[in-house]
Every structure is written in C-alpha cells, then in structure tokens.
Write an enzyme that holds these catalytic residues in place. Structure first.
Site, PDB file in Angstrom:
ATOM      1  N   HIS A 122       0.699  -1.147   0.020  1.00 44.34           N
ATOM      2  CA  HIS A 122       0.019   0.010  -0.049  1.00 44.34           C
ATOM      3  C   HIS A 122       0.900   1.293   0.103  1.00 44.34           C
ATOM      4  O   HIS A 122       1.899   1.372   0.424  1.00 44.34           O
ATOM      5  CB  HIS A 122      -0.870  -0.155   1.181  1.00 44.34           C
ATOM      6  CG  HIS A 122      -1.807   1.120   1.265  1.00 44.34           C
ATOM      7  ND1 HIS A 122      -1.734   2.206   1.800  1.00 44.34           N
ATOM      8  CD2 HIS A 122      -3.244   0.878   1.234  1.00 44.34           C
ATOM      9  CE1 HIS A 122      -2.898   3.035   1.763  1.00 44.34           C
ATOM     10  NE2 HIS A 122      -3.906   2.021   1.366  1.00 44.34           N
ATOM     11  N   ASP A 199       3.011  -4.489   8.059  1.00 42.78           N
ATOM     12  CA  ASP A 199       1.875  -3.850   7.711  1.00 42.78           C
ATOM     13  C   ASP A 199       0.475  -4.847   8.157  1.00 42.78           C
ATOM     14  O   ASP A 199       0.163  -5.529   7.232  1.00 42.78           O
ATOM     15  CB  ASP A 199       1.857  -3.130   6.356  1.00 42.78           C
ATOM     16  CG  ASP A 199       0.618  -2.405   6.217  1.00 42.78           C
ATOM     17  OD1 ASP A 199      -0.366  -2.343   7.047  1.00 42.78           O
ATOM     18  OD2 ASP A 199       0.406  -1.648   5.221  1.00 42.78           O
ATOM     19  N   GLN A 202      -4.402  -5.204   6.751  1.00 42.78           N
ATOM     20  CA  GLN A 202      -5.507  -6.025   6.048  1.00 42.78           C
ATOM     21  C   GLN A 202      -5.270  -7.434   6.782  1.00 42.78           C
ATOM     22  O   GLN A 202      -5.787  -8.336   6.411  1.00 42.78           O
ATOM     23  CB  GLN A 202      -5.096  -6.250   4.555  1.00 42.78           C
ATOM     24  CG  GLN A 202      -5.432  -4.897   3.905  1.00 42.78           C
ATOM     25  CD  GLN A 202      -6.913  -4.335   3.791  1.00 42.78           C
ATOM     26  OE1 GLN A 202      -7.597  -5.166   4.048  1.00 42.78           O
ATOM     27  NE2 GLN A 202      -7.161  -3.091   4.115  1.00 42.78           N
ATOM     28  N   LYS A 225     -10.304  -1.058  10.758  1.00 42.86           N
ATOM     29  CA  LYS A 225     -10.117  -2.136   9.897  1.00 42.86           C
ATOM     30  C   LYS A 225     -10.764  -3.521  10.659  1.00 42.86           C
ATOM     31  O   LYS A 225     -11.165  -4.507   9.847  1.00 42.86           O
ATOM     32  CB  LYS A 225      -8.791  -2.615   9.451  1.00 42.86           C
ATOM     33  CG  LYS A 225      -8.039  -1.364   8.577  1.00 42.86           C
ATOM     34  CD  LYS A 225      -8.719  -1.163   7.172  1.00 42.86           C
ATOM     35  CE  LYS A 225      -7.812  -0.142   6.470  1.00 42.86           C
ATOM     36  NZ  LYS A 225      -8.319   0.132   5.168  1.00 42.86           N
ATOM     37  N   CYS A 363      -4.763   2.430  -3.661  1.00 36.20           N
ATOM     38  CA  CYS A 363      -3.451   2.862  -3.081  1.00 36.20           C
ATOM     39  C   CYS A 363      -2.359   1.995  -3.210  1.00 36.20           C
ATOM     40  O   CYS A 363      -1.815   1.758  -2.161  1.00 36.20           O
ATOM     41  CB  CYS A 363      -3.747   3.372  -1.710  1.00 36.20           C
ATOM     42  SG  CYS A 363      -4.947   4.750  -1.568  1.00 36.20           S
TER      43      CYS A 363
END
Length: 405
Positions: A122, A199, A202, A225, A363
């Site tokens: 991302h 990261d 997700q 999220k 993104c």
C-alpha cells in the site's frame, strides 16, 4: 459462534437500504462496519466519564485514564505482545508506519543504506520510506511478484545485503488479497540481523495475530479495519528498538522534564504519544477486540474462507471476468475486471443496485503497474457477509455485462 442473522443484527448499518435496495457491503478492506457494542462504548465515554487522560486528579480523568490503559492491555493481549510498554497508540496504520520510518530512519539509516519493500505494498508502506530515503540518502529495493500476485521469495533473498537496514512488508495485500509469507521473511531477515516491520492493516481482522510467534520487530494496524472507530491505530514495537529510537513528535505527555536548555523524554510507551491521545477511540477499539474475541477469531477466519471459496467459484463462472490475485493463500478479497468495461463504470452500476465495492488502484499503483492495468474492482468480504450477497454481486456483474453488450 452466533448464527449469521444474530451477527448481522449486531451491526446497525447493515440493515439500511441504498437506492431503495438492501445494502450489500463489500468494501470491508477500506473500512469495516461497527457493532452496536462499539458505538455504545464510545458514546459512554463522552456521556458518562469524559476527562483528559494522564493529566488530571479529578474523578473523570482518573476513570478515563484507567479505561485508556486498560485498552492498551487489551491490545497487548489480543496480539500477544510481551509488554504493554511495547503498545503505542497512533492515528492508524499510516501513522504507525510514518512513526517508524522517521524514528528508525533517524537512528539507524545513513547514506547508501537500503530498505526492502515488496511490490504488493500500500502507498502508506511506500511513501514514508521514500521520504526517509530522500532525507538520509538511502535507497529502496523491491521484491517482485509473480502472475498469481505472490512475492518471489528467492528474489527477496537476493536483495539482502550488508547495507540492508530494515524490511517492511504487508501481512496481506490490500489490492489482491494475497497473504505474504511473513514468518519466512522475518526468519530470513533476522538471520542477517535485519529487523522487519509488518503492515497488518489487512491482516489483523482475518485471523489470529501473534506478534511473539511471528517475531516481527514492528506491527502496525488500524482500529477501523477491525470493527473499531476511525482515527485510532496501534504500533507494536520490540522494546529494544523503541528504547533507542528518538520520538517523532514533541508535546505534552511525551516529556520527562522541560527547560529551554534541554528536554528529557518520558518512558515507554508515552515517549511516542505526544499530545492528547484519541482515548475514546482507544476505548472503542478495545471493545471491538473484545467483540472479535467473543465471536471467535478462528470461527471468523473459517467463515471468511468459506465465503472466499464460494465467491471465487461464482465469479469465475462469468467468462468475461478476470480475477487478479489468484494465490491459494489469500484473505476474503477478490479483485477483478470485466472485459471491455471500465472499473469505474462497473462500480457505479453496482452501487445503483445497492452493492458497495471499491474501484481504482486501491492505493497500490505499483501492483496495477505490475499487471499492466489502470485499476480493478475489489470486493472485500468479512464474516458478516452472506452467500446471498455474493449471489447478488454475481447477478449485478451479469447485469453490467448485459448493459454494455
């Protein structure tokens, strides 16, 4: 685990209509909807005990401070971090990665040094590192991906050199749904003494996350999220790194003693929490984590795997549709294009039928460049979605095709 009717009843927004049609919400990769218990928790802060944290001696400040620190402990337990001092509240995944890119870069990165990222990142895990490299005179190396949207692990190993200072990779691709082999990446990097940032934007909501077992050096995620409020996020960092890294923001609560000649900094985790934290968001996030735990993280993951299997079969049966990101190891996200039809047209028509999907580059422009496309339509599912909604998506896509034919 509750049945699907009970689960959906927990989320008030799912009952609404769009254009007089029942809402089908397949944009969970962008943000998830909030259960009533989270909405109630945030409202309770502002209506019963709102007071700024760590600053007051009055009762409401004490109550808010206690709830805020209890939220930190909930996060620590949820991701199995060793110490609560290693849990930093931020504004979100982007804020967390920016914090590490700045602070780690200031302490450990110099001219000619190298950072390794993957093609699947991302923008929030690309641009902060580019900004740091511009300041420090460092460079970025990129792990390539294959046609399935999986990183080429052998090529990653070739990128590691004595000048590599950190590896920063997504746990899962937001654009394709691919789950990266983060455990293998971390093991390989650590064998050369290189720390790894993951990261988790997700990844946090799709299964059990154990940062101790993963052995990552940094882990970042956002509250919104995982069914929590917006504007709140987490940076987990191993204590040895956080102790040595300088703070990236100055202000109240992150200080020890302030004079015009010199300022000393507070201990962890407060050293990295300048100013008034989003304490209501933190408390809401803690309630969201409780909700996920009560529902059952393993049960959530299994239901989402079932939804992914069904959706893949249903959409693959449409001959004009191509799925991007075909790894066997992925989260419940399907990114696709319809032959000859722009992704924005597809998304707009689906919206008029009450179906919310995401369109564009997500993104993640380097991912789109890798596949030679301008963008995709992304349907990102979570455990409160249903088989019937997937059928509605399939029917909506077939309607789009018929309109353009």
């Amino acid at each position: 685990m509750k049945n699907i009717t009970e689960i959906r009843a927990d989320f008030p927004l799912l009952a609404r209509k769009v254009y007089d049609r029942p809402l089908v919400y397949f944009d969970n990769g962008a943000t998830t909807q909030k259960p009533q218990c989270v909405l109630d928790a945030v409202r309770k802060v502002y209506t019963t005990y709102n007071g700024n944290v760590h600053r007051g001696v009055h009762a409401m400040s004490d109550m808010t401070s206690e709830a805020f620190e209890n939220a930190r402990e909930k996060v620590r337990s949820f991701i199995n971090a060793p110490k609560h001092e290693e849990i930093i509240f931020t504004s979100g995944t982007t804020g967390s990665i920016n914090a590490v890119a700045f602070s780690f870069g200031e302490r450990y990165v110099g001219e000619g040094d190298e950072i390794i990222l993957s093609t699947l990142e991302h923008h929030a895990n690309i641009v902060p590192w580019q900004m740091m490299c511009e300041r420090k005179g460092a460079g970025i190396k990129v792990i390539p991906v294959n046609e399935k949207g999986e990183i080429v692990f052998e090529e990653f190993l070739k990128l590691i050199t004595p000048r590599t200072r950190i590896v920063a990779v997504s746990q899962t691709s937001n654009a394709l749904g691919t789950i990266l082999p983060v455990a293998d990446i971390i093991k390989a990097a650590h064998s050369s003494g290189i720390p790894v940032l993951v990261d988790g934007a997700q990844g946090i909501q799709h299964g059990v996350v154990d940062v101790s077992a993963m052995d990552c050096d940094f882990y970042a995620f956002s509250g919104h999220k995982i069914y929590g409020p917006t504007g709140i996020g987490i940076l987990y960092g191993k204590e040895k790194w956080l102790e040595e890294m300088p703070p990236y923001q100055g202000g109240g609560d992150m200080v020890g003693k302030v004079t015009f000649e010199k300022t000393t900094y507070n201990s962890l985790p407060f050293k990295f929490e300048a100013g008034t934290m989003n304490y209501a968001g933190a408390i809401g996030l803690a309630r969201a984590l409780d909700y996920v735990t009560e529902t059952g993280r393993e049960d959530i993951a299994e239901r989402e795997k079932m939804l992914l299997r069904y959706a893949t079969e249903r959409l693959s049966a449409i001959s004009q549709l191509k799925i991007y990101g075909t790894s066997e190891n992925k989260i419940s996200t399907i990114s696709f294009l319809i032959d000859g039809i722009h992704q924005y047209d597809t998304g707009t028509i689906l919206d008029k039928t009450g179906i919310a999907v995401r369109t564009g580059t997500h993104c993640a422009q380097p991912v789109m460049d890798r596949f030679g496309i301008a963008g995709t339509v992304r349907a990102s599912m979570c455990f409160y979605n249903t088989i019937e909604e997937i059928d509605a998506l399939g029917a909506g896509i077939e309607k789009v095709i018929s309109m353009f034919s």
